[in-house]
Design a protein around this motif. Structure first.
Motif, PDB file in Angstrom:
ATOM      1  N   ARG A  70       5.049  44.034  31.476  1.00  0.00           N
ATOM      2  CA  ARG A  70       4.016  43.719  32.460  1.00  0.00           C
ATOM      3  C   ARG A  70       4.609  42.857  33.573  1.00  0.00           C
ATOM      4  O   ARG A  70       4.324  43.050  34.757  1.00  0.00           O
ATOM      5  N   LYS A  71       5.440  41.903  33.188  1.00  0.00           N
ATOM      6  CA  LYS A  71       6.086  41.020  34.169  1.00  0.00           C
ATOM      7  C   LYS A  71       7.082  41.791  35.033  1.00  0.00           C
ATOM      8  O   LYS A  71       7.189  41.563  36.244  1.00  0.00           O
ATOM      9  N   LYS A  82      -0.753  39.063  35.161  1.00  0.00           N
ATOM     10  CA  LYS A  82      -2.138  39.198  34.723  1.00  0.00           C
ATOM     11  C   LYS A  82      -2.909  40.203  35.576  1.00  0.00           C
ATOM     12  O   LYS A  82      -4.024  40.595  35.218  1.00  0.00           O
ATOM     13  N   GLU A  83      -2.325  40.622  36.683  1.00  0.00           N
ATOM     14  CA  GLU A  83      -2.987  41.574  37.573  1.00  0.00           C
ATOM     15  C   GLU A  83      -2.610  43.025  37.271  1.00  0.00           C
ATOM     16  O   GLU A  83      -3.070  43.943  37.944  1.00  0.00           O
ATOM     17  N   ILE A  84      -1.767  43.224  36.248  1.00  0.00           N
ATOM     18  CA  ILE A  84      -1.301  44.574  35.901  1.00  0.00           C
ATOM     19  C   ILE A  84      -2.070  45.091  34.696  1.00  0.00           C
ATOM     20  O   ILE A  84      -2.074  44.487  33.627  1.00  0.00           O
ATOM     21  N   VAL A  85      -2.735  46.240  34.879  1.00  0.00           N
ATOM     22  CA  VAL A  85      -3.476  46.903  33.806  1.00  0.00           C
ATOM     23  C   VAL A  85      -2.769  48.214  33.492  1.00  0.00           C
ATOM     24  O   VAL A  85      -2.669  49.090  34.363  1.00  0.00           O
ATOM     25  N   PHE A  86      -2.254  48.375  32.283  1.00  0.00           N
ATOM     26  CA  PHE A  86      -1.543  49.599  31.933  1.00  0.00           C
ATOM     27  C   PHE A  86      -2.519  50.755  31.720  1.00  0.00           C
ATOM     28  O   PHE A  86      -3.583  50.602  31.120  1.00  0.00           O
ATOM     29  N   THR A  87      -2.135  51.920  32.227  1.00  0.00           N
ATOM     30  CA  THR A  87      -2.936  53.147  32.110  1.00  0.00           C
ATOM     31  C   THR A  87      -2.017  54.284  31.670  1.00  0.00           C
ATOM     32  O   THR A  87      -0.822  54.079  31.429  1.00  0.00           O
ATOM     33  N   SER A  88      -2.567  55.488  31.620  1.00  0.00           N
ATOM     34  CA  SER A  88      -1.740  56.645  31.248  1.00  0.00           C
ATOM     35  C   SER A  88      -0.954  57.189  32.429  1.00  0.00           C
ATOM     36  O   SER A  88      -0.098  58.056  32.261  1.00  0.00           O
ATOM     37  N   PHE A 261       6.282  51.712  23.371  1.00  0.00           N
ATOM     38  CA  PHE A 261       7.538  52.317  23.813  1.00  0.00           C
ATOM     39  C   PHE A 261       7.436  52.843  25.246  1.00  0.00           C
ATOM     40  O   PHE A 261       8.377  52.724  26.029  1.00  0.00           O
ATOM     41  N   LEU A 262       6.281  53.401  25.619  1.00  0.00           N
ATOM     42  CA  LEU A 262       6.104  53.877  26.987  1.00  0.00           C
ATOM     43  C   LEU A 262       6.028  52.709  27.969  1.00  0.00           C
ATOM     44  O   LEU A 262       6.582  52.770  29.067  1.00  0.00           O
ATOM     45  N   THR A 263       5.342  51.650  27.559  1.00  0.00           N
ATOM     46  CA  THR A 263       5.212  50.475  28.409  1.00  0.00           C
ATOM     47  C   THR A 263       6.574  49.831  28.654  1.00  0.00           C
ATOM     48  O   THR A 263       6.895  49.441  29.784  1.00  0.00           O
ATOM     49  N   VAL A 264       7.380  49.747  27.604  1.00  0.00           N
ATOM     50  CA  VAL A 264       8.739  49.211  27.738  1.00  0.00           C
ATOM     51  C   VAL A 264       9.542  50.084  28.700  1.00  0.00           C
ATOM     52  O   VAL A 264      10.300  49.589  29.541  1.00  0.00           O
ATOM     53  N   ALA A 269      12.209  50.739  33.853  1.00  0.00           N
ATOM     54  CA  ALA A 269      12.363  51.531  35.084  1.00  0.00           C
ATOM     55  C   ALA A 269      12.064  50.675  36.312  1.00  0.00           C
ATOM     56  O   ALA A 269      12.748  50.772  37.340  1.00  0.00           O
ATOM     57  N   ALA A 270      11.042  49.825  36.213  1.00  0.00           N
ATOM     58  CA  ALA A 270      10.694  48.941  37.328  1.00  0.00           C
ATOM     59  C   ALA A 270      11.805  47.921  37.589  1.00  0.00           C
ATOM     60  O   ALA A 270      12.147  47.630  38.739  1.00  0.00           O
ATOM     61  N   LYS A 271      12.377  47.385  36.518  1.00  0.00           N
ATOM     62  CA  LYS A 271      13.468  46.407  36.655  1.00  0.00           C
ATOM     63  C   LYS A 271      14.683  47.046  37.318  1.00  0.00           C
ATOM     64  O   LYS A 271      15.307  46.467  38.217  1.00  0.00           O
TER      65      LYS A 271
END
Length: 417
Positions: A70-71, A82-88, A261-264, A269-271
């Motif tokens: 998330r960070k 705290k402003e990030i909401v994970f979705t599909s 695993f998808l969130t990681v 990928a973002a990093k």
């Protein structure tokens, strides 16, 4: 085709299975970066706890991984985790943003969007119109840009949301996020942007651009499919209601077990995107220019680039006097698209190009060339050779092209129904 680490290469053996095919459809999806794959593997094997299980270490480890991701996503856009909401994915994110905002406002609002938005926004807006929401569709200029002066004229007292793409998925046109955000701030309007094609590819500062909500996709930045996020601003707070209900995960906005695993994978990928954006942008810009210049050199000036001020990597070209589908048939060893992946099964000409005033025949002759960080000069040069041969061959069989060469003005011809 894809450079890989030793560990990831043991799993990602697909790298070497398709040496004769070249991938040029990076707007549809991207290959998973081997480093992303490697980061995901432990969360499929040894760290498999539910991130919402807080009574044992399996859950704690998974929860930490989710919060780290998330960070990483937040850091890329200068947001608070705290402003990030994970979705599909970005489609769900846009649905959550638009429907959630409209429902919170009891559907009593006016929304401004554009005619060239992604289907995830257009179809959602049409759904909301059925609920009583007033929606205005801003037309695009012929070069794909938006007339912000015209947009300001469309603002009404009940305009509470403006939803516009950051980068168009078919023609790659960039929209001026900072200018749009400034207008929204002046009028006290929430600004939502679908940034699926921009996130990780160009700098985006949600604070500087006054973005209230932003849709994000993982598989557009060399991450896995099935994961995305919605940025929802906390100060001043943007209020939305959830699409569905359950365990109250993701601050009650997106119930369901977060796929660790998808969130990681999205976080990694973002990093990587943050660290390598400048290098990748330089590489992609060079190859995009090389592709366009060499196509003009081989085919001539009789090709049309669709869109102005486009993000490198998305090159949409019309080849007059031929059918785009026919051209694709001659280029079976290349992954290409005649438009958006979401609408590529349709035989209708691109609604984006038609919104720009492009004639049906030119819209039908368009091809979208997608270039990414794994594309090479050799890939581009091979593509140029094959596209040039195919276009020249198809034009030799085109009666219209023969007429043009003979000096016939096609606009003077009366076509029978």
């Amino acid at each position: 085709m894809i450079p890989s680490t030793t560990k990831a290469n043991q799993i990602a053996t697909y790298d070497n299975k398709i040496p004769t095919k070249k991938y040029f459809d990076y707007q549809a999806t991207t290959p998973t970066d081997p480093r992303v794959l490697e980061s995901m593997l432990p969360y499929l094997t040894s760290i498999y706890g539910n991130p919402h299980s807080r009574s044992h270490s399996f859950g704690w480890e998974a929860e930490k991984a989710v919060e780290d991701a998330r960070k990483q996503v937040a850091d890329l856009i200068n947001a608070d985790p705290k402003e990030i909401v994970f979705t599909s994915g970005a489609t769900e994110a846009s649905n959550l943003a638009l429907k959630g905002f409209a429902e919170y406002n009891d559907y009593n609002l006016h929304i401004i969007t554009s005619q060239t938005e992604h289907k995830a926004t257009l179809e959602t807006c049409r759904y909301l119109e059925g609920k009583g929401v007033e929606v205005t569709y801003l037309p695009s200029n012929k070069d794909g840009s938006l007339d912000l002066k015209e947009m300001k004229k469309l603002i009404k007292p009940n305009t509470k949301l403006i939803s516009l793409l950051a980068v168009n998925n078919e023609i790659g046109v960039k929209h001026p996020l900072e200018e749009i955000g400034k207008i929204c701030k002046e009028k006290d309007i929430v600004f939502h942007t679908d940034a699926a094609q921009a996130f990780g590819k160009m700098p985006i500062d949600v604070k500087k651009c006054n973005i209230g909500m932003m849709s994000i996709s993982g598989h557009k930045i060399y991450g896995p499919k099935g994961i995305g996020a919605l940025y929802v601003r906390r100060r001043p707070k943007v209020r939305i209601l959830p699409l569905f209900h359950g365990g109250g995960q993701e601050k009650g906005l997106r119930s369901g077990t977060t796929p660790t695993f998808l969130t990681v994978g999205l976080g990694t990928a973002a990093k990587i995107a943050k660290n390598e954006m400048k290098k990748n942008s330089t590489h992609i810009e060079m190859l995009t220019k090389r592709l366009y210049d060499k196509l003009r050199e081989k085919i001539g000036d009789d090709i049309i680039k669709n869109g102005k001020d486009t993000l490198p990597g998305c090159l949409n070209i019309s080849f007059p006097y031929i059918e785009g589908e026919g051209l694709l048939m001659k280029l079976k060893n290349f992954a290409l698209s005649s438009g958006s992946a979401c609408t590529s099964a349709s035989l209708e000409p691109s609604y984006v190009l038609r919104a720009l005033g492009t004639t049906d025949d030119l819209a039908h002759s368009s091809i979208r060339f997608g270039i990414g960080k794994f594309t090479t000069k050799e890939d581009v040069d091979t593509l140029v050779e094959e596209v040039s041969k195919a276009v020249i061959n198809l034009r030799e069989m085109s009666p219209l092209y023969e007429m043009v060469k003979e000096g016939v003005d096609l606009s003077t011809i009366k076509w029978s129904a």
